[in-house]
Design a protein around this motif. Structure first.
Motif, PDB file in Angstrom:
ATOM      1  N   ASP A  24       0.831  -1.205   0.000  1.00 20.65           N
ATOM      2  CA  ASP A  24       0.000   0.000   0.000  1.00 20.65           C
ATOM      3  C   ASP A  24       0.868   1.258   0.000  1.00 20.65           C
ATOM      4  OD1 ASP A  24      -2.344  -1.446  -0.012  1.00 20.65           O
ATOM      5  OD2 ASP A  24      -2.617  -1.353   2.171  1.00 20.65           O
ATOM      6  N   GLY A  25       1.950   1.239   0.758  1.00 26.19           N
ATOM      7  CA  GLY A  25       2.866   2.374   0.782  1.00 26.19           C
ATOM      8  C   GLY A  25       3.508   2.615  -0.570  1.00 26.19           C
ATOM      9  N   ILE A  26       3.892   1.531  -1.246  1.00 27.50           N
ATOM     10  CA  ILE A  26       4.487   1.661  -2.579  1.00 27.50           C
ATOM     11  C   ILE A  26       3.462   2.240  -3.547  1.00 27.50           C
ATOM     12  CG2 ILE A  26       5.412   0.352  -4.532  1.00 27.50           C
ATOM     13  CD1 ILE A  26       6.684  -1.544  -2.419  1.00 27.50           C
ATOM     14  N   ARG A  27       2.221   1.814  -3.441  1.00 25.08           N
ATOM     15  CA  ARG A  27       1.164   2.374  -4.294  1.00 25.08           C
ATOM     16  C   ARG A  27       0.996   3.882  -4.047  1.00 25.08           C
ATOM     17  NH1 ARG A  27      -1.484  -2.495  -2.681  1.00 25.08           N
ATOM     18  NH2 ARG A  27      -1.299  -4.013  -4.358  1.00 25.08           N
ATOM     19  N   LEU A  28       1.053   4.265  -2.774  1.00 25.00           N
ATOM     20  CA  LEU A  28       0.966   5.703  -2.458  1.00 25.00           C
ATOM     21  C   LEU A  28       2.130   6.466  -3.070  1.00 25.00           C
ATOM     22  CD1 LEU A  28      -0.087   5.683   1.302  1.00 25.00           C
ATOM     23  CD2 LEU A  28      -1.428   6.514  -0.629  1.00 25.00           C
TER      24      LEU A  28
END
Length: 68
Positions: A24-28
């Motif tokens: 999720d952090g990488i997507r952000l």
């Protein structure tokens, strides 16, 4: 550097399977964060007044610098 810090914050570990929070952090980092930064930059540019008088002053200063 900021990307590396944020990856560390989200728990990224190289050469391992990433957990859901890290993904999720990488997507952000690939979507929302750059978008927000772009809007902030656009807002700053809109606040920068570049009218005819300022352009003439800049041109005059550049001519003086070139002739020195």
């Amino acid at each position: 550097a900021a990307s590396g810090w944020l990856l560390g914050y989200f728990g990224y570990l190289a050469n391992t399977v990433q957990n859901a929070e890290t993904l999720d952090g990488i997507r952000l980092l690939m979507s929302i964060i750059p978008g927000v930064c772009g809007f902030v930059a656009a807002g700053i540019v809109l606040l920068y007044k570049l009218d005819e008088d300022l352009m003439k002053k800049i041109e005059t200063d550049l001519i003086i610098r070139r002739n020195q």
